[in-house]
Scaffold this active site. Structure first.
Site, PDB file in Angstrom:
ATOM      1  N   SER A 132       6.949   4.643   9.927  1.00  0.00           N
ATOM      2  CA  SER A 132       5.721   4.905  10.679  1.00  0.00           C
ATOM      3  C   SER A 132       5.144   3.589  11.167  1.00  0.00           C
ATOM      4  O   SER A 132       5.441   2.515  10.614  1.00  0.00           O
ATOM      5  CB  SER A 132       4.705   5.615   9.777  1.00  0.00           C
ATOM      6  OG  SER A 132       3.402   5.588  10.328  1.00  0.00           O
ATOM      7  N   TYR A 162      -0.030   6.006   1.693  1.00  0.00           N
ATOM      8  CA  TYR A 162       0.911   6.285   2.779  1.00  0.00           C
ATOM      9  C   TYR A 162       1.340   4.986   3.460  1.00  0.00           C
ATOM     10  O   TYR A 162       2.544   4.761   3.669  1.00  0.00           O
ATOM     11  CB  TYR A 162       0.263   7.223   3.787  1.00  0.00           C
ATOM     12  CG  TYR A 162       1.173   7.623   4.937  1.00  0.00           C
ATOM     13  CD1 TYR A 162       2.240   8.475   4.726  1.00  0.00           C
ATOM     14  CD2 TYR A 162       0.946   7.147   6.229  1.00  0.00           C
ATOM     15  CE1 TYR A 162       3.082   8.852   5.772  1.00  0.00           C
ATOM     16  CE2 TYR A 162       1.776   7.517   7.281  1.00  0.00           C
ATOM     17  CZ  TYR A 162       2.843   8.367   7.040  1.00  0.00           C
ATOM     18  OH  TYR A 162       3.669   8.730   8.083  1.00  0.00           O
TER      19      TYR A 162
END
Length: 237
Positions: A141, A154
Site C-alpha cells: 500500500s 496497518y
C-alpha cells in the site's frame, strides 16, 4: 498479443474480492491454472465463475494466519497442478487505531494477516518457485511508503511487507526468483467496508480521495491486477 502461459500455475490469496479477485481473473485470462484462496468459500465460488476456465481453478478456503492452512494450500496446489510459478499475496485487512487505542491483540492480528501470512506462504512455496524460477508479488500500500494518521498498525504492517519484499528480492535473485510489491493508493474494494466503515463514511472517503490522488480519481482492482500480472509473468524477467 496475448502470451501463452498454458500450464503455468499461480496461487492467489484474498481472491474472494477486490484486488485478489481481479488478479485471479487476469491470470486465468492469460492461461494460468489458478489456486484461489480466501476464508469465504461462497465468494471464492463466485470468483471461479468469473474466470475464463473454471475447470482450471482450485478453490481452497483457508485462513492465512493458520500455518496448517497455508501448508494445505501449497500441498494441494502441487498435488493438483504439479508446480507453482507465481504467488500473489493479496489477502489483507485494515483497521483504525492510534498508539493510544490499538490493542496488542489488534496489532498482532494485523501483523499476522498482512505480514506473517505472506512470509509463511512464500517460505512453503519456495522450493517450487525456485524449480520454476518463478515470482512473488506482494500487495502492499502507499501506507507502506509514507505515514497516515489513525491507522498505525496497518501502516506498520505494510512497511514490513515492503521490507520483506526487498530482503527476499535480494536473497532469491541468485535462485532466479523475482520478488516485487505493488503499493496502490485508494482502490475501490471491500477492504474499508470490512474494517467497519459504513456506506456514508465510505462514500465521503472516496470523494475526498479524489483530491488526494493526482489523477483525480481512485483506482480500480483491474488496474492493479494488470500490474500484478506483469510482475508475476516471465515478461518482467
Amino acid at each position: 498479443m496475448k502470451s501463452d502461459m498454458t500450464g503455468k500455475v499461480a496461487i492467489i490469496t484474498g481472491a474472494s474480492s477486490g484486488i485478489g479477485k481481479a488478479s485471479a481473473i487476469k491470470f486465468s485470462q492469460e492461461g494460468y491454472k489458478v489456486t484461489i484462496v480466501a476464508r469465504d468459500k461462497k465468494n471464492l465460488e463466485a470468483t471461479r465463475q468469473d474466470m475464463v476456465s473454471p475447470d482450471d481453478v482450485l478453490i481452497i478456503p483457508a485462513d492465512v494466519t493458520n500455518e496448517s492452512n497455508i501448508e494445505k494450500v501449497v500441498a494441494s496446489t502441487v498435488q493438483k497442478w504439479g508446480r507453482i510459478d507465481v504467488v500473489v499475496n493479496a489477502a489483507g485487512i485494515i483497521g483504525s487505531g492510534t498508539i493510544q487505542t490499538t490493542t496488542l491483540s489488534d496489532w498482532d492480528y494485523m501483523m499476522n494477516v498482512n505480514v506473517c501470512g505472506p512470509f509463511y506462504l512464500i517460505q512453503q512455496a519456495l522450493p517450487y518457485l525456485i524449480e520454476q524460477k518463478g515470482a512473488v508479488v506482494n500487495v502492499s500500500s502507499v501506507t507502506g511508503l509514507r505515514a497516515f494518521p489513525g491507522i498505525l498498525a496497518y501502516c506498520t504492517s505494510k512497511a514490513a511487507i515492503d521490507q520483506l519484499t526487498r530482503c527476499l528480492a535480494l536473497e532469491l535473485a541468485k535462485d532466479g526468483v523475482r520478488v516485487n510489491a505493488v503499493n496502490p493508493g485508494v482502490v475501490v474494494t471491500q477492504l474499508h467496508r470490512r474494517s467497519g466503515m459504513d456506506e456514508d463514511k465510505y462514500a465521503a472517503f472516496l470523494e475526498h480521495s479524489k483530491t488526494t490522488h493526482p489523477l483525480g480519481r481512485v483506482g480500480k482492482p483491474e488496474e492493479i491486477a494488470d500490474l500484478i500480472y506483469f510482475l508475476g509473468s516471465p515478461q518482467s524477467a
